[in-house]
Design a protein around this motif. Structure first.
Motif, mmCIF file in Angstrom:
data_model
loop_
_atom_site.group_PDB
_atom_site.id
_atom_site.type_symbol
_atom_site.label_atom_id
_atom_site.label_comp_id
_atom_site.label_asym_id
_atom_site.label_seq_id
_atom_site.Cartn_x
_atom_site.Cartn_y
_atom_site.Cartn_z
ATOM 1 N N GLY A 123 48.677 9.564 -46.572
ATOM 2 C CA GLY A 123 47.499 10.069 -47.251
ATOM 3 C C GLY A 123 46.907 11.241 -46.518
ATOM 4 N N GLY A 124 45.854 11.770 -47.084
ATOM 5 C CA GLY A 124 45.209 12.954 -46.542
ATOM 6 C C GLY A 124 44.275 12.637 -45.388
ATOM 7 N N ILE A 125 43.437 13.597 -45.067
ATOM 8 C CA ILE A 125 42.563 13.497 -43.911
ATOM 9 C C ILE A 125 41.561 12.354 -44.038
ATOM 10 C CG2 ILE A 125 40.873 15.198 -44.715
ATOM 11 C CD1 ILE A 125 42.125 14.712 -41.077
ATOM 12 N N ALA A 126 41.068 12.059 -45.231
ATOM 13 C CA ALA A 126 40.113 10.956 -45.391
ATOM 14 C C ALA A 126 40.764 9.623 -45.035
ATOM 15 C CB ALA A 126 39.559 10.925 -46.811
ATOM 16 N N VAL A 127 41.957 9.399 -45.534
ATOM 17 C CA VAL A 127 42.678 8.151 -45.252
ATOM 18 C C VAL A 127 42.997 8.061 -43.764
ATOM 19 C CG1 VAL A 127 44.832 6.896 -45.677
ATOM 20 C CG2 VAL A 127 43.629 7.977 -47.577
ATOM 21 N N GLN A 128 43.444 9.174 -43.184
ATOM 22 C CA GLN A 128 43.792 9.165 -41.763
ATOM 23 C C GLN A 128 42.556 8.967 -40.887
ATOM 24 O OE1 GLN A 128 46.505 11.993 -40.157
ATOM 25 N NE2 GLN A 128 48.082 11.564 -41.668
ATOM 26 N N THR A 129 41.453 9.625 -41.219
ATOM 27 C CA THR A 129 40.226 9.462 -40.438
ATOM 28 C C THR A 129 39.730 8.027 -40.519
ATOM 29 O OG1 THR A 129 39.619 11.778 -40.793
ATOM 30 C CG2 THR A 129 37.851 10.269 -40.131
ATOM 31 N N ASP A 130 39.791 7.436 -41.693
ATOM 32 C CA ASP A 130 39.374 6.046 -41.866
ATOM 33 C C ASP A 130 40.208 5.119 -40.976
ATOM 34 O OD1 ASP A 130 37.770 3.993 -43.332
ATOM 35 O OD2 ASP A 130 39.774 3.371 -43.987
ATOM 36 N N GLN A 131 41.516 5.331 -40.920
ATOM 37 C CA GLN A 131 42.375 4.483 -40.091
ATOM 38 C C GLN A 131 42.080 4.677 -38.607
ATOM 39 O OE1 GLN A 131 44.642 2.055 -41.185
ATOM 40 N NE2 GLN A 131 44.513 1.507 -39.024
ATOM 41 N N VAL A 132 41.860 5.926 -38.187
ATOM 42 C CA VAL A 132 41.515 6.198 -36.790
ATOM 43 C C VAL A 132 40.238 5.446 -36.417
ATOM 44 C CG1 VAL A 132 40.695 7.987 -35.201
ATOM 45 C CG2 VAL A 132 42.683 8.428 -36.639
ATOM 46 N N LEU A 133 39.231 5.509 -37.283
ATOM 47 C CA LEU A 133 37.973 4.835 -36.994
ATOM 48 C C LEU A 133 38.126 3.315 -36.994
ATOM 49 C CD1 LEU A 133 35.573 7.240 -38.885
ATOM 50 C CD2 LEU A 133 35.820 6.982 -36.403
ATOM 51 N N LYS A 134 38.986 2.782 -37.848
ATOM 52 C CA LYS A 134 39.279 1.337 -37.802
ATOM 53 C C LYS A 134 39.911 0.970 -36.465
ATOM 54 C CE LYS A 134 40.002 0.568 -42.743
ATOM 55 N NZ LYS A 134 41.015 0.362 -43.801
ATOM 56 N N ASN A 135 40.850 1.796 -36.012
ATOM 57 C CA ASN A 135 41.507 1.534 -34.728
ATOM 58 C C ASN A 135 40.494 1.579 -33.587
ATOM 59 O OD1 ASN A 135 43.892 1.380 -36.177
ATOM 60 N ND2 ASN A 135 44.663 3.354 -35.502
ATOM 61 N N LEU A 136 39.636 2.593 -33.597
ATOM 62 C CA LEU A 136 38.625 2.710 -32.552
ATOM 63 C C LEU A 136 37.625 1.561 -32.610
ATOM 64 C CD1 LEU A 136 38.127 6.546 -32.725
ATOM 65 C CD2 LEU A 136 38.876 5.272 -30.691
ATOM 66 N N GLU A 137 37.255 1.151 -33.805
ATOM 67 C CA GLU A 137 36.332 0.027 -33.950
ATOM 68 C C GLU A 137 36.937 -1.242 -33.353
ATOM 69 O OE1 GLU A 137 33.295 -1.499 -37.342
ATOM 70 O OE2 GLU A 137 35.337 -1.078 -38.027
ATOM 71 N N SER A 138 38.238 -1.427 -33.524
ATOM 72 C CA SER A 138 38.887 -2.619 -32.960
ATOM 73 C C SER A 138 38.907 -2.563 -31.432
ATOM 74 C CB SER A 138 40.294 -2.800 -33.522
ATOM 75 O OG SER A 138 41.202 -1.873 -32.966
ATOM 76 N N VAL A 139 39.045 -1.370 -30.861
ATOM 77 C CA VAL A 139 39.006 -1.229 -29.403
ATOM 78 C C VAL A 139 37.581 -1.485 -28.904
ATOM 79 C CG1 VAL A 139 39.360 0.334 -27.465
ATOM 80 C CG2 VAL A 139 40.979 0.353 -29.382
ATOM 81 N N LEU A 140 36.598 -0.935 -29.588
ATOM 82 C CA LEU A 140 35.212 -1.210 -29.222
ATOM 83 C C LEU A 140 34.928 -2.708 -29.261
ATOM 84 C CD1 LEU A 140 33.448 1.677 -31.180
ATOM 85 C CD2 LEU A 140 33.368 1.355 -28.688
ATOM 86 N N LYS A 141 35.379 -3.365 -30.312
ATOM 87 C CA LYS A 141 35.166 -4.811 -30.453
ATOM 88 C C LYS A 141 35.828 -5.566 -29.299
ATOM 89 C CE LYS A 141 35.783 -8.627 -33.680
ATOM 90 N NZ LYS A 141 36.324 -9.056 -34.975
ATOM 91 N N ALA A 142 37.035 -5.160 -28.908
ATOM 92 C CA ALA A 142 37.734 -5.809 -27.795
ATOM 93 C C ALA A 142 36.939 -5.677 -26.497
ATOM 94 C CB ALA A 142 39.133 -5.220 -27.631
ATOM 95 N N ALA A 143 36.148 -4.601 -26.389
ATOM 96 C CA ALA A 143 35.322 -4.379 -25.202
ATOM 97 C C ALA A 143 33.921 -4.979 -25.365
ATOM 98 C CB ALA A 143 35.214 -2.873 -24.926
ATOM 99 N N GLY A 144 33.675 -5.636 -26.505
ATOM 100 C CA GLY A 144 32.364 -6.230 -26.759
ATOM 101 C C GLY A 144 31.316 -5.217 -27.174
ATOM 102 N N LEU A 145 31.748 -4.127 -27.801
ATOM 103 C CA LEU A 145 30.859 -3.040 -28.204
ATOM 104 C C LEU A 145 31.028 -2.721 -29.682
ATOM 105 C CD1 LEU A 145 31.597 -0.745 -25.123
ATOM 106 C CD2 LEU A 145 29.508 -2.072 -25.504
ATOM 107 N N SER A 146 30.219 -1.782 -30.161
ATOM 108 C CA SER A 146 30.317 -1.333 -31.551
ATOM 109 C C SER A 146 30.025 0.171 -31.602
ATOM 110 C CB SER A 146 29.322 -2.089 -32.434
ATOM 111 O OG SER A 146 27.995 -1.695 -32.112
#
Length: 128
Positions: free
Chosen positions: A45-68
């Motif tokens: 997909g385009g930039i919107a789909v890719q940006t959404d996935q990047v932010l999901k990945n980052l959100e999961s890393v933040l969650k693993a660190a106990g952050l948001s």
């Protein structure tokens, strides 16, 4: 001081690095590209789909660190085409609320695996 590594089971690594490294109350998140954990490949997909996935990945890393996202103080965005800035910004804005973190956006020649966007962050344990 010792560094604490944080790893998310929902983010993919494509090299020898930690998803995040913490020291002195700051958590430095490695750049994430739009990799799908299930396939290990870039999302289609385009930039919107890719940006959404990047932010999901980052959100999961933040969650693993106990952050948001509310703990994020600095963001750096890398785009292979600055024409994608408005659409990336629209998706990005949907995940944050004021006060927004500081941010830089850079145009780059290429990103790993042909990604259109990569984002890295710095979060703080206490943001009062």
């Amino acid at each position: 001081m010792s560094i604490i590594a944080h790893t998310s089971p929902d983010a993919v690594s494509v090299g020898p690095y930690s998803h995040a490294a913490e020291i002195a109350g700051f958590v430095y998140l490695s750049g994430q590209t739009p990799l799908d954990k299930g396939t290990g490949k870039l999302v289609e997909g385009g930039i919107a789909v890719q940006t959404d996935q990047v932010l999901k990945n980052l959100e999961s890393v933040l969650k693993a660190a106990g952050l948001s996202f509310s703990d994020v103080v600095k963001v750096q965005v890398f785009l292979t085409d600055m024409k994608d800035f408005p659409e990336m910004n629209r998706v990005y804005e949907s995940r944050f609320s004021p006060p927004y973190p500081a941010r830089s956006t850079l145009g780059v020649a290429a990103l790993p695996l042909g990604a259109k966007v990569e984002i890295e962050m710095i979060a703080a344990r206490s943001r009062s």
